[in-house]
Design a protein around this motif. Structure first.
Motif, PDB file in Angstrom:
ATOM      1  N   ARG A  70       0.849  -1.200   0.000  1.00 11.72           N
ATOM      2  CA  ARG A  70       0.000   0.000   0.000  1.00 11.72           C
ATOM      3  C   ARG A  70       0.880   1.243   0.000  1.00 11.72           C
ATOM      4  O   ARG A  70       1.932   1.258   0.631  1.00 11.72           O
ATOM      5  CB  ARG A  70      -0.905   0.013   1.239  1.00 11.72           C
ATOM      6  CG  ARG A  70      -1.882  -1.148   1.272  1.00 11.72           C
ATOM      7  CD  ARG A  70      -2.596  -1.268   2.603  1.00 11.72           C
ATOM      8  NE  ARG A  70      -3.423  -0.099   2.871  1.00 11.72           N
ATOM      9  CZ  ARG A  70      -4.069   0.086   4.025  1.00 11.72           C
ATOM     10  NH1 ARG A  70      -3.987  -0.801   5.012  1.00 11.72           N
ATOM     11  NH2 ARG A  70      -4.801   1.176   4.213  1.00 11.72           N
ATOM     12  N   ARG A 103      -8.501   0.665   6.737  1.00 12.26           N
ATOM     13  CA  ARG A 103      -8.347   0.952   5.319  1.00 12.26           C
ATOM     14  C   ARG A 103      -8.027   2.424   5.099  1.00 12.26           C
ATOM     15  O   ARG A 103      -7.250   2.766   4.227  1.00 12.26           O
ATOM     16  CB  ARG A 103      -9.639   0.567   4.585  1.00 12.26           C
ATOM     17  CG  ARG A 103      -9.539   0.635   3.081  1.00 12.26           C
ATOM     18  CD  ARG A 103     -10.826   0.210   2.390  1.00 12.26           C
ATOM     19  NE  ARG A 103     -11.969   1.051   2.724  1.00 12.26           N
ATOM     20  CZ  ARG A 103     -12.187   2.269   2.210  1.00 12.26           C
ATOM     21  NH1 ARG A 103     -11.335   2.780   1.361  1.00 12.26           N
ATOM     22  NH2 ARG A 103     -13.255   2.961   2.563  1.00 12.26           N
ATOM     23  N   ARG A 104      -8.631   3.331   5.902  1.00 14.84           N
ATOM     24  CA  ARG A 104      -8.452   4.773   5.692  1.00 14.84           C
ATOM     25  C   ARG A 104      -7.811   5.501   6.870  1.00 14.84           C
ATOM     26  O   ARG A 104      -7.403   6.640   6.723  1.00 14.84           O
ATOM     27  CB  ARG A 104      -9.809   5.415   5.407  1.00 14.84           C
ATOM     28  CG  ARG A 104     -10.495   4.803   4.228  1.00 14.84           C
ATOM     29  CD  ARG A 104     -10.853   5.682   3.074  1.00 14.84           C
ATOM     30  NE  ARG A 104     -11.063   7.077   3.312  1.00 14.84           N
ATOM     31  CZ  ARG A 104     -10.439   8.025   2.618  1.00 14.84           C
ATOM     32  NH1 ARG A 104      -9.582   7.723   1.688  1.00 14.84           N
ATOM     33  NH2 ARG A 104     -10.690   9.291   2.858  1.00 14.84           N
ATOM     34  N   ASP A 132      -6.139   8.034  -0.609  1.00 14.48           N
ATOM     35  CA  ASP A 132      -5.717   7.485  -1.906  1.00 14.48           C
ATOM     36  C   ASP A 132      -4.937   8.546  -2.666  1.00 14.48           C
ATOM     37  O   ASP A 132      -5.259   9.722  -2.609  1.00 14.48           O
ATOM     38  CB  ASP A 132      -6.939   7.063  -2.726  1.00 14.48           C
ATOM     39  CG  ASP A 132      -7.657   5.860  -2.115  1.00 14.48           C
ATOM     40  OD1 ASP A 132      -6.996   5.059  -1.430  1.00 14.48           O
ATOM     41  OD2 ASP A 132      -8.880   5.740  -2.342  1.00 14.48           O
TER      42      ASP A 132
END
Length: 135
Positions: A70, A103-104, A132
């Protein structure tokens, strides 16, 4: 000392922060005492201590995210620093630990110490948004 210090931000490099080593996959950072980071005479400046804590927190998060493939943009939501005792004229170490990785969002705790790891001079709690990257 690691050759990976070029991975540190220019701000961290300007303070003299370096990657000291790795413990169980977690980077340990250091900064040596110098006139550049001296606050009141003979003591670490609180801003330099905070910079070390923040850098160590981002280092553990970035290393973990890299292992997972990531590469989000990291944006601080908030960082809370607790100064527990005065930093003396000696090397200071810091190591972060991820307490929650979503995830965030990520939550990271960090400790800085000098002679005795069980007696930190400062701690930090970091809440980080992982946004992102736009193409």
């Amino acid at each position: 000392m690691s050759d990976n210090n070029s991975a540190l931000t220019p701000y961290a490099q300007s303070l003299g922060i370096a990657i000291h080593g790795d413990e169980d996959g977690t980077p340990v950072l250091t900064v040596d005492f110098s006139a550049q980071i001296e606050g009141r005479p003979g003591a670490f400046h609180g801003g330099a201590t905070s910079g070390l804590l923040e850098t160590a927190g981002y280092a553990v998060l970035r290393k973990t995210l890299d292992r997972e493939g990531r590469n989000p943009q990291l944006k601080p939501i908030n960082i809370t620093v607790q100064f527990l005792s005065t930093g003396k004229q000696k090397t200071t170490y810091a190591k972060g630990r991820i307490t929650r990785l979503g995830r965030r969002n990520a939550n990271v705790s960090v400790e800085a110490w000098q002679d005795d790891r069980d007696r930190p001079i400062a701690t930090a709690i970091m809440n980080i948004l992982m946004a992102d990257r736009e193409g």
